[in-house]
Design a protein around this motif. Structure first.
Motif, PDB file in Angstrom:
ATOM      1  N   ASP A 161      41.474  97.951 -59.208  1.00 18.43           N
ATOM      2  CA  ASP A 161      41.487  96.816 -58.295  1.00 18.43           C
ATOM      3  C   ASP A 161      41.784  97.370 -56.903  1.00 18.43           C
ATOM      4  N   HIS A 162      40.697  97.654 -56.175  1.00 17.84           N
ATOM      5  CA  HIS A 162      40.818  98.342 -54.881  1.00 17.84           C
ATOM      6  C   HIS A 162      41.776  97.667 -53.914  1.00 17.84           C
ATOM      7  N   ASP A 163      41.651  96.350 -53.797  1.00 19.54           N
ATOM      8  CA  ASP A 163      42.440  95.644 -52.789  1.00 19.54           C
ATOM      9  C   ASP A 163      43.920  95.703 -53.131  1.00 19.54           C
ATOM     10  N   ARG A 164      44.217  95.503 -54.412  1.00 15.80           N
ATOM     11  CA  ARG A 164      45.600  95.551 -54.852  1.00 15.80           C
ATOM     12  C   ARG A 164      46.150  96.961 -54.658  1.00 15.80           C
ATOM     13  N   ALA A 166      45.155  99.264 -52.625  1.00 21.29           N
ATOM     14  CA  ALA A 166      45.306  99.561 -51.196  1.00 21.29           C
ATOM     15  C   ALA A 166      46.595  98.938 -50.672  1.00 21.29           C
ATOM     16  N   SER A 167      46.879  97.707 -51.098  1.00 16.19           N
ATOM     17  CA  SER A 167      48.085  97.032 -50.647  1.00 16.19           C
ATOM     18  C   SER A 167      49.333  97.766 -51.134  1.00 16.19           C
ATOM     19  N   VAL A 168      49.327  98.206 -52.401  1.00 20.89           N
ATOM     20  CA  VAL A 168      50.468  98.948 -52.947  1.00 20.89           C
ATOM     21  C   VAL A 168      50.673 100.255 -52.173  1.00 20.89           C
ATOM     22  N   HIS A 170      49.775 100.978 -49.139  1.00 21.11           N
ATOM     23  CA  HIS A 170      50.301 100.682 -47.796  1.00 21.11           C
ATOM     24  C   HIS A 170      51.795 100.352 -47.849  1.00 21.11           C
ATOM     25  N   GLN A 171      52.198  99.599 -48.860  1.00 20.37           N
ATOM     26  CA  GLN A 171      53.624  99.263 -48.996  1.00 20.37           C
ATOM     27  C   GLN A 171      54.460 100.520 -49.252  1.00 20.37           C
ATOM     28  N   LYS A 173      53.701 103.560 -48.243  1.00 17.03           N
ATOM     29  CA  LYS A 173      53.757 104.299 -46.969  1.00 17.03           C
ATOM     30  C   LYS A 173      54.763 103.682 -46.012  1.00 17.03           C
ATOM     31  N   ARG A 196      39.186 104.086 -47.731  1.00 13.34           N
ATOM     32  CA  ARG A 196      39.805 102.830 -48.131  1.00 13.34           C
ATOM     33  C   ARG A 196      41.331 102.895 -48.234  1.00 13.34           C
ATOM     34  N   PHE A 197      41.853 104.081 -48.549  1.00 16.41           N
ATOM     35  CA  PHE A 197      43.288 104.196 -48.816  1.00 16.41           C
ATOM     36  C   PHE A 197      43.968 105.083 -47.784  1.00 16.41           C
TER      37      PHE A 197
END
Ligand code: C2E
Ligand code: MG
Ligand code: MG
Ligand code: MG
Length: 281
Positions: A161-164, A166-168, A170-171, A173, A196-197
């Protein structure tokens, strides 16, 4: 087609399934027991600056110190730990242990540049809703400087799940740590993953490093990975360096950091302490 071969096929298939399920349960139980009895240990493999040979970091690699079988390689149990979900508990232990070790080394080397400790994260850990909170709590509890912590993530660990994902990432980082893409170049959309990441470093897979002296094609791929990474502002780490010619070649290509048996094998923390110039006691 199975139907044409007659009913027996189904029975064989069922037996196979039952056997696999049993074996999985057995593995799950023994992993659970190993966690309970504290049988896992971390070994650390140095990452060195290509130009100077100075140690800039270490990768934490888990081993199972089995009472009868001795040190068991992660290749033999990580997949099972992922399939059974036990990787969440094992991964939390690995993180805690690596952070404690990192904080201890920092405290023992005042005035020295800090050593980055890299920890591998699996897909199951990234998918777990508690990951970010667990990492934040571990940083807090161990007192590790998050700037010295790096997570290694393979492209396949973030494909679900790319969006999820990516969000994880970012969090994570935002906690102040760094991220490396592991085994780079072996997946199906490695370039997309870079875009993307929020990665800080690229670990060039051993399979490319292996062919670098003998194959112009492999060398061209590594050269392209290094220049692409640098163009995107990412550091490069070459994995699995086993001889000096590979070092010379990679140095020529401008690769930043190296990791491999040529420099040092993964080793127990006491052996690392010696390499890091940490005086015992
Ligand atoms: P990885 O993250 O790509 O780690 C690098 C692997 O390459 C390690 O194998 C290391 O010992 C090996 N290696 C390093 N230099 C050389 C070399 O010069 N030549 C060769 N042939 N091999 C080299 P190891 O320790 O057996 O770990 C295998 C994999 O298990 C790791 O691959 C990683 O995917 C996984 N793993 C290890 N520890 C953990 C962990 O704590 N959590 C998770 N989720 N996975 C882990
Ligand atoms: Mg790794
Ligand atoms: Mg790797
Ligand atoms: Mg690997």
């Amino acid at each position: 087609r199975a139907k044409e071969r007659g009913g027996g096929v189904y029975e064989v298939f069922d037996d196979g399934m039952r056997e696999r399920a049993l074996r999985r349960l057995e593995t799950e139980n023994s992993l659970r027991r190993a966690l309970l009895h504290d049988e896992f240990v971390l070994h650390y493999q140095p990452q060195v600056r290509m130009v100077t040979g100075a140690i800039t970091g270490v990768e934490a690699l888990v081993r199972w110190n089995h009472p009868e079988r001795g040190l068991v390689s992660p290749a033999e149990f990580i997949t099972s730990a992922e399939e059974t979900g036990l990787i969440t508990t094992l991964g939390a232990w690995v993180l805690e242990e690596a952070c404690r070790q990192s904080a201890a080394w920092s405290a023992a080397r005042p005035g020295h540049p800090p050593i980055t400790v890299s920890v591998n994260l699996s897909a199951r850990q990234i998918a777990h809703p508690d990951l970010v909170a667990t990492v934040a709590a571990t940083i807090e509890r161990t007192g590790v400087d998050p700037a010295t912590l790096c997570f290694e993530v393979t492209e396949t660990a973030v494909t679900d799940d790319h969006d999820r994902a990516a969000s994880v990432l970012h969090q994570l980082k935002a906690l102040g740590l760094t991220l490396a893409i592991d085994d780079f170049g072996t997946g199906y959309s490695s370039l997309r993953a870079l875009q993307r990441f929020p990665f800080d470093a690229v670990k060039i897979d051993r399979s490319f490093v292996r062919g670098i002296e003998t194959s112009e094609q492999e060398a061209a791929i590594v050269a392209a990975i290094v220049s692409l990474s640098h163009a995107l502002g990412l550091r490069t780490v070459a994995e699995g360096i086993e001889d000096v010619r590979q070092v010379q070649r990679l140095r020529g290509l401008g690769c930043d950091t190296a990791q491999g048996y040529f420099f040092a094998r993964p080793a127990a923390p006491e052996a690392l302490a010696e390499l890091l110039g940490v005086t015992p006691g």
